[in-house]
Structure formats: C-alpha cells, structure tokens
Write a protein that holds these residues in place. Structure first.
Motif, PDB file in Angstrom:
ATOM      1  N   TYR A 112       0.827  -1.207   0.000  1.00 51.55           N
ATOM      2  CA  TYR A 112       0.000   0.000   0.000  1.00 51.55           C
ATOM      3  C   TYR A 112       0.864   1.260   0.000  1.00 51.55           C
ATOM      4  O   TYR A 112       0.544   2.253  -0.669  1.00 51.55           O
ATOM      5  CB  TYR A 112      -0.938   0.008   1.202  1.00 51.55           C
ATOM      6  N   TYR A 113       1.956   1.227   0.747  1.00 44.61           N
ATOM      7  CA  TYR A 113       2.839   2.395   0.807  1.00 44.61           C
ATOM      8  C   TYR A 113       3.438   2.703  -0.561  1.00 44.61           C
ATOM      9  O   TYR A 113       3.440   3.854  -1.014  1.00 44.61           O
ATOM     10  CB  TYR A 113       3.946   2.137   1.824  1.00 44.61           C
ATOM     11  N   GLN A 115       2.334   1.958  -3.467  1.00 42.85           N
ATOM     12  CA  GLN A 115       1.328   2.415  -4.416  1.00 42.85           C
ATOM     13  C   GLN A 115       1.191   3.935  -4.414  1.00 42.85           C
ATOM     14  O   GLN A 115       0.778   4.532  -5.407  1.00 42.85           O
ATOM     15  CB  GLN A 115      -0.029   1.787  -4.088  1.00 42.85           C
ATOM     16  N   SER A 116       1.577   4.578  -3.310  1.00 42.20           N
ATOM     17  CA  SER A 116       1.426   6.028  -3.207  1.00 42.20           C
ATOM     18  C   SER A 116       2.416   6.782  -4.087  1.00 42.20           C
ATOM     19  O   SER A 116       2.211   7.963  -4.365  1.00 42.20           O
ATOM     20  CB  SER A 116       1.600   6.474  -1.746  1.00 42.20           C
ATOM     21  N   PHE A 117       3.473   6.108  -4.553  1.00 39.43           N
ATOM     22  CA  PHE A 117       4.452   6.811  -5.394  1.00 39.43           C
ATOM     23  C   PHE A 117       4.920   6.017  -6.606  1.00 39.43           C
ATOM     24  O   PHE A 117       5.604   6.554  -7.473  1.00 39.43           O
ATOM     25  CB  PHE A 117       5.682   7.220  -4.569  1.00 39.43           C
ATOM     26  N   ARG A 122       1.180   0.328  -8.438  1.00 43.74           N
ATOM     27  CA  ARG A 122      -0.266   0.575  -8.556  1.00 43.74           C
ATOM     28  C   ARG A 122      -0.910  -0.346  -9.578  1.00 43.74           C
ATOM     29  O   ARG A 122      -2.096  -0.664  -9.480  1.00 43.74           O
ATOM     30  CB  ARG A 122      -0.521   2.038  -8.921  1.00 43.74           C
ATOM     31  N   GLN A 227      -4.039  11.133   5.400  1.00 36.80           N
ATOM     32  CA  GLN A 227      -4.085  10.235   4.261  1.00 36.80           C
ATOM     33  C   GLN A 227      -3.293   8.946   4.477  1.00 36.80           C
ATOM     34  O   GLN A 227      -3.368   8.041   3.677  1.00 36.80           O
ATOM     35  CB  GLN A 227      -3.538  10.927   2.999  1.00 36.80           C
ATOM     36  N   ALA A 228      -2.532   8.864   5.569  1.00 35.95           N
ATOM     37  CA  ALA A 228      -1.699   7.682   5.792  1.00 35.95           C
ATOM     38  C   ALA A 228      -2.556   6.490   6.203  1.00 35.95           C
ATOM     39  O   ALA A 228      -3.542   6.636   6.921  1.00 35.95           O
ATOM     40  CB  ALA A 228      -0.653   7.958   6.851  1.00 35.95           C
ATOM     41  N   ARG A 229      -2.165   5.308   5.767  1.00 41.73           N
ATOM     42  CA  ARG A 229      -2.888   4.100   6.128  1.00 41.73           C
ATOM     43  C   ARG A 229      -2.292   3.542   7.415  1.00 41.73           C
ATOM     44  O   ARG A 229      -1.085   3.383   7.536  1.00 41.73           O
ATOM     45  CB  ARG A 229      -2.757   3.067   5.006  1.00 41.73           C
TER      46      ARG A 229
END
Length: 263
Positions: A112-113, A115-117, A122, A227-229
């Motif tokens: 998941y982390y 995917q943010s960059f 993604r 926004q952090a999971r």
C-alpha cells in the motif's frame, strides 16, 4: 568519542521504526529530542547531509542520540569510502534496537505504501508485488520481497549488543516494552510515560520538515497525516491467499520461526 552517546534504531521498512523512536524520545530526558538518519549521508538521499556536517551535528547534540538505519549492518550500500567507514563505526560501537514485524504484515504495508508513489506497483496485484524482486540501491537484488525481508532479519540478529522488539509488543504491551528498551539502553524514564496512540511520523509542515531534514534532524511528532494508512497486526489475512502463504513460507519461513511468529 561521540559513539558513546549513539543508539541505533534499525528495522526493515514498514516495521515500526518511527513508533520506537517516538516511544524513546518522548519518555526519557536522557535521549535527545531530535534524531538522525544514517542514510542521509548518501548524496542521492532526498535530504542529503554531507559527512562533515553529519559528524558536526552529531557532536553538537546533547544526551543520547538516536540514529535510524534501514540498511544492512554491513553498511555496504554507501558508495563513498569515508561514509561507509563512518557508518560501520556507528553500527559497530552503538547499542542497537532492532524493530521487527510479522513479515506478512510488512508485505501488505509495503504494498500500500509503494502504491502512493510507484505507478508500477499501482498496476500490480498483491500476488505480483509479493513475487517481484526487491530492489537494493536501485538495482535488482535477486531476492523476492519476502526473501529480502528474511535476509534483513537474519543479518541484523547476528549483531552484538542488540535487543529485538516487535511491532506487536509496542502495539499491545506498550509500557512494558518501553521499560524493556530503557533497561537495555540504561536510560532513565520519565515518571509518567507518554502513550502513543498511533505509530509513525506525524503532522508537520513540509517546508519545516525539509529544512530540518537537510540539517540531519527530525522534529518531535504526534499523529499520522490523515491520508496515511494505519496497518494493524494480522492485516495480512485480508490479502494473502493460500498460494501467497505457501510462497511466503518458502521464502521467509525460517526467519518467521526465528522471530517467533506463528505460521
């Protein structure tokens, strides 16, 4: 020599490093409120600090100084010889806290982390992500992601003067774990321990963060950005199917057993 004042906090990515740092600096006046990242000596780091400035800053900090590192204890990834030798000296002479987490939860959190960059991640399913090669210093490592996690664990657990603590210990038995850390490091704790309601870095302005980063410093922090999971122990059950579980066990089963995690 300033190595007498340094404490290394090591972990694989997404394993509770920031939580451990905050638990110590928020609860002991013996520990400096700021901390430093050993990887900042690399020129390609987002907040790179030249070795001379890193050393000078470290010399000017009072109390015990926390130094975070996600690299391996051999410190082979530093390209400059002076930086590599300095990193090895810090790692050799400092007591070390190694923070670990169930490797399956690490994989989910990392997925998941990233995917943010990463557009590549993604576009990957979790199964594809799990089986892709872990990159070391921008190059393929020949390890799968679980394989590199296991290699990281085994490498650090060989180090002398090391205390291993788990993310789940901090999550479920916070006060006792903080006291265990303090006893190992021989630091005094405040009379009333300050709880941490959420793990990880907290809100602060990006401009201030950038300035502090270039000085080799980190500001005291509190809650995670909105926004952090926030992952919890056992999250892996939501994404792992039987084939994923079997693959992970082949790649990292021994490390899991060594750390005491149930299959």
């Amino acid at each position: 020599m300033f190595f007498a004042n340094t404490i290394v906090i090591a972990s694989h990515r997404r394993s509770g490093m920031q939580w451990t740092i905050d638990a110590l600096r928020n609860n002991s006046r013996d520990i400096n409120d700021s901390y430093m990242s050993l990887e900042q000596m690399e020129a390609n780091h987002d907040a790179a600090v030249p070795l001379s400035k890193f050393r000078r800053q470290l010399l000017n900090m009072d109390g015990r100084v926390l130094i975070s590192v996600r690299d391996l204890p051999a410190a082979d990834s530093w390209k400059g010889m002076d930086e590599r030798l300095f990193a090895r000296a810090v790692l050799q002479h400092s007591p070390t806290i190694y923070v670990h987490r169930d490797g399956r939860d690490v994989m989910v959190s990392l997925y998941y982390y990233m995917q943010s960059f990463s557009e590549t991640v993604r576009n990957q399913s979790f199964a594809q992500f799990l089986r892709s090669e872990s990159a070391l210093d921008g190059e393929d490592s020949a390890y799968s992601r679980p394989g590199y996690w296991a290699y990281h664990v085994h490498s650090w657990l060989q180090k002398d003067r090391l205390l291993a603590v788990s993310y789940s210990e901090l999550e479920t038995n916070y006060e006792a774990t903080v006291r265990k850390l303090a006893a190992f490091l021989q630091v005094n704790l405040n009379d009333c321990l300050r709880p941490l309601t959420t793990p990880g870095p907290q809100n602060s302005g990006p401009i201030l963060d950038n300035v502090l980063g270039r000085l080799g410093l980190r500001l005291r922090r509190g809650a995670l950005p909105d926004q952090a999971r926030l992952g919890k122990s056992g999250d892996w059950r939501k994404l792992f199917d039987k084939r994923d579980r079997d693959f992970f066990a082949r790649e990292a089963g021994e490390a899991m057993r060594r750390l005491g995690y149930a299959r």
